[in-house]
Enzyme design. Structure first.
Site, PDB file in Angstrom:
ATOM      1  N   HIS A  62    -104.871 -10.707  19.518  1.00  9.88           N
ATOM      2  CA  HIS A  62    -106.315 -10.592  19.234  1.00  9.88           C
ATOM      3  C   HIS A  62    -106.772  -9.229  19.764  1.00  9.88           C
ATOM      4  O   HIS A  62    -106.350  -8.199  19.254  1.00  9.88           O
ATOM      5  CB  HIS A  62    -107.010 -11.801  19.873  1.00  9.88           C
ATOM      6  N   HIS A  93    -103.844  -9.362   9.268  1.00  7.56           N
ATOM      7  CA  HIS A  93    -105.049 -10.113   9.658  1.00  7.56           C
ATOM      8  C   HIS A  93    -104.978 -11.500   9.059  1.00  7.56           C
ATOM      9  O   HIS A  93    -104.515 -11.654   7.930  1.00  7.56           O
ATOM     10  CB  HIS A  93    -106.298  -9.378   9.143  1.00  7.56           C
ATOM     11  N   ASP A 150    -108.037  -2.779  14.840  1.00  8.81           N
ATOM     12  CA  ASP A 150    -107.452  -2.280  16.083  1.00  8.81           C
ATOM     13  C   ASP A 150    -106.593  -1.041  15.915  1.00  8.81           C
ATOM     14  O   ASP A 150    -106.244  -0.399  16.900  1.00  8.81           O
ATOM     15  CB  ASP A 150    -106.598  -3.385  16.725  1.00  8.81           C
TER      16      ASP A 150
HETATM   17  N1  COA Z   1     -96.228  -6.324  11.479  1.00  5.85           N
HETATM   18  C1  COA Z   1     -95.127  -6.754  10.821  1.00  5.85           C
HETATM   19  N2  COA Z   1     -95.098  -7.894  10.127  1.00  5.85           N
HETATM   20  C2  COA Z   1     -96.218  -8.629  10.097  1.00  5.85           C
HETATM   21  C3  COA Z   1     -97.389  -8.247  10.759  1.00  5.85           C
HETATM   22  C4  COA Z   1     -97.362  -7.037  11.474  1.00  5.85           C
HETATM   23  N3  COA Z   1     -98.437  -6.600  12.139  1.00  5.85           N
HETATM   24  N4  COA Z   1     -98.348  -9.174  10.582  1.00  5.85           N
HETATM   25  C5  COA Z   1     -97.790 -10.128   9.815  1.00  5.85           C
HETATM   26  N5  COA Z   1     -96.509  -9.802   9.530  1.00  5.85           N
HETATM   27  C6  COA Z   1     -95.569 -10.578   8.712  1.00  5.85           C
HETATM   28  C7  COA Z   1     -95.007 -11.741   9.534  1.00  5.85           C
HETATM   29  O1  COA Z   1     -93.847 -11.374  10.240  1.00  5.85           O
HETATM   30  C8  COA Z   1     -94.751 -12.773   8.459  1.00  5.85           C
HETATM   31  O2  COA Z   1     -93.554 -12.403   7.791  1.00  5.85           O
HETATM   32  P1  COA Z   1     -92.590 -13.508   7.115  1.00  5.85           P
HETATM   33  O3  COA Z   1     -93.400 -14.056   5.971  1.00  5.85           O
HETATM   34  O4  COA Z   1     -91.409 -12.722   6.705  1.00  5.85           O
HETATM   35  O5  COA Z   1     -92.314 -14.521   8.181  1.00  5.85           O
HETATM   36  C9  COA Z   1     -95.910 -12.549   7.481  1.00  5.85           C
HETATM   37  O6  COA Z   1     -96.302 -11.189   7.647  1.00  5.85           O
HETATM   38  C10 COA Z   1     -97.090 -13.465   7.757  1.00  5.85           C
HETATM   39  O7  COA Z   1     -97.419 -13.304   9.101  1.00  5.85           O
HETATM   40  P2  COA Z   1     -98.204 -14.353   9.991  1.00  5.85           P
HETATM   41  O8  COA Z   1     -97.934 -14.069  11.436  1.00  5.85           O
HETATM   42  O9  COA Z   1     -97.982 -15.741   9.505  1.00  5.85           O
HETATM   43  O10 COA Z   1     -99.671 -13.979   9.637  1.00  5.85           O
HETATM   44  P3  COA Z   1    -100.923 -14.481  10.407  1.00  5.85           P
HETATM   45  O11 COA Z   1    -101.997 -14.532   9.408  1.00  5.85           O
HETATM   46  O12 COA Z   1    -100.672 -15.684  11.212  1.00  5.85           O
HETATM   47  O13 COA Z   1    -101.089 -13.305  11.445  1.00  5.85           O
HETATM   48  C11 COA Z   1    -101.902 -11.707  12.871  1.00  5.85           C
HETATM   49  C12 COA Z   1    -102.203 -12.573  11.643  1.00  5.85           C
HETATM   50  C13 COA Z   1    -103.122 -10.849  13.135  1.00  5.85           C
HETATM   51  C14 COA Z   1    -101.641 -12.609  14.081  1.00  5.85           C
HETATM   52  C15 COA Z   1    -100.641 -10.838  12.584  1.00  5.85           C
HETATM   53  O14 COA Z   1    -100.852 -10.057  11.430  1.00  5.85           O
HETATM   54  C16 COA Z   1    -100.262  -9.975  13.762  1.00  5.85           C
HETATM   55  O15 COA Z   1     -99.615 -10.452  14.709  1.00  5.85           O
HETATM   56  N6  COA Z   1    -100.694  -8.648  13.754  1.00  5.85           N
HETATM   57  C17 COA Z   1    -100.404  -7.786  14.844  1.00  5.85           C
HETATM   58  C18 COA Z   1    -101.412  -8.002  15.966  1.00  5.85           C
HETATM   59  C19 COA Z   1    -102.776  -7.439  15.636  1.00  5.85           C
HETATM   60  O16 COA Z   1    -102.908  -6.316  15.162  1.00  5.85           O
HETATM   61  N7  COA Z   1    -103.807  -8.245  15.941  1.00  5.85           N
HETATM   62  C20 COA Z   1    -105.186  -7.878  15.720  1.00  5.85           C
HETATM   63  C21 COA Z   1    -105.801  -8.678  14.610  1.00  5.85           C
HETATM   64  S1  COA Z   1    -107.410  -8.082  14.202  1.00  5.85           S
END
Ligand code: COA
Length: 315
Positions: free
Chosen positions: A157, A196, A250
């Site tokens: 987050h 996201h 971010d």
């Molecule tokens: N870098 C690389 N791969 C990513 C990614 C990232 N930042 N965000 C998602 N993915 C990939 C996942 O590995 C997953 O791959 P798969 O289908 O091969 O397993 C797919 O995309 C879906 O990811 P998932 O974690 O299920 O998406 P989510 O909707 O639950 O996640 C976040 C949302 C924000 C938690 C995730 O994008 C993330 O961890 N981002 C990095 C942290 C961040 O910047 N947070 C601030 C948010 S405003």
């Protein structure tokens, strides 16, 4: 009227500054912030069983005090003297002044103001949900904000901006992006500042912050870092854009704050300064027509035996 309330309430007491000196000397600024909000709330008897009017008063107080607290934490963290608020400055400019010890230029003040506005609220994000969940038990606003800060702290987050800058610094130059990011993506590592839960397109907040980051990095001789960030974005979109992964709020905010002069460990607390208004507004709105949040859980684990030996027949 609102601004004059904020001005009156933004000041801290001497013992609160003493507590900041003690806590922020050792803790990560985000942990120090969580402790300070909890501490100030604990001294206030109005937090025992607050009615709506009191919750609103406490909420405005949190919005007023949080920049003063974060700026003081930043000073202690940097080993510098604390600077007290200046009543003649705007909300964003006063925060800048107390944290960095100089008044911002017009452009810097405008950028920080815009960054605070862009981070102020964003639907049912995890920290906002935390604050609403806490207040739905009829707990007090200080407790709700303490929950929210604890939730914002995590790297998935609010903590992502600090780590996004670390990655940009690690890449350092645009020509390194392909190799570093390519290998991370290959190893299924998460790239901070991308992706996201709701946006599967380019985060509109990141578009604005990117423009600011470009201006500030140019003004402070950090063009190469901006170019590296831009190249990381390009590589990420080519590799994962088809999955709906684009820069989020971010990715460029850290670069912007760093170029203005903030230490990376203070990025998430700056996010908290801004998001406090969203937390307070949504918690107040919710508690006015309150219903306790109480989700049910569906048990999906192993089932127990169908037959039980009655307790008096067991050995
Ligand atoms: N870098 C690389 N791969 C990513 C990614 C990232 N930042 N965000 C998602 N993915 C990939 C996942 O590995 C997953 O791959 P798969 O289908 O091969 O397993 C797919 O995309 C879906 O990811 P998932 O974690 O299920 O998406 P989510 O909707 O639950 O996640 C976040 C949302 C924000 C938690 C995730 O994008 C993330 O961890 N981002 C990095 C942290 C961040 O910047 N947070 C601030 C948010 S405003």
């Amino acid at each position: 009227d609102f601004l004059s309330r904020l001005r009156k309430l933004k000041h801290l007491e001497k013992e609160e500054y003493d507590m900041i000196r003690e806590v922020a000397a050792k803790a990560h600024p985000m942990s120090a912030l969580r402790t300070m909000i909890s501490y100030i709330g604990s001294k206030d008897n109005r937090t025992v069983e607050p009615d709506i009017t009191t919750q609103e008063m406490l909420g405005v107080e949190v919005i007023a005090k949080i920049p003063t607290i974060v700026a003081a934490i930043n000073r202690v963290h940097e080993g510098l003297e604390i600077i007290e608020p200046d009543d003649d400055l705007s909300y964003a400019s006063d925060f800048f002044y107390q944290a960095l010890g100089r008044k911002p230029s017009t452009v810097e003040a405008k950028m920080l103001d815009a960054a605070l506005i862009l981070h102020a609220d964003h639907g049912m994000n995890a920290s906002t949900f935390s604050s609403m969940l806490t207040i739905s038990t009829l707990s007090d606003m200080y407790s709700a904000i303490t929950s929210a800060i604890s939730t914002l702290k995590g790297p998935l987050h609010g903590g992502a901006n600090e780590r996004a800058l670390a990655l940009i610094q690690r890449v350092g130059r645009p020509e390194n992006a392909e190799k570093v990011i390519g290998s991370m993506v290959e190893h299924k590592e998460k790239i901070m500042g991308f992706g996201h839960r709701v946006y599967k397109v380019y985060d509109p907040r990141a578009k604005i912050l990117k423009q600011f980051a470009e201006k500030v990095t140019n003004a402070h001789g950090k063009q190469e870092l901006f170019q590296a960030a831009n190249k990381i974005e390009e590589v990420m979109i080519s590799k994962l854009g088809s999955k709906g992964i684009f820069p989020n709020v971010d990715f460029y905010s850290g670069l912007l704050y760093y170029s203005i002069g903030f230490d990376p460990e203070i990025f998430t607390p700056i996010f908290a300064v801004s998001r406090a208004s969203g937390w307070v507004a949504r918690s107040l709105e919710y508690v006015k027509d309150n219903r306790l949040f109480r989700p049910k859980a569906l048990y999906v684990g192993e089932k127990g035996p169908n037959k039980y030996t009655p307790i008096n027949e067991r050995e």
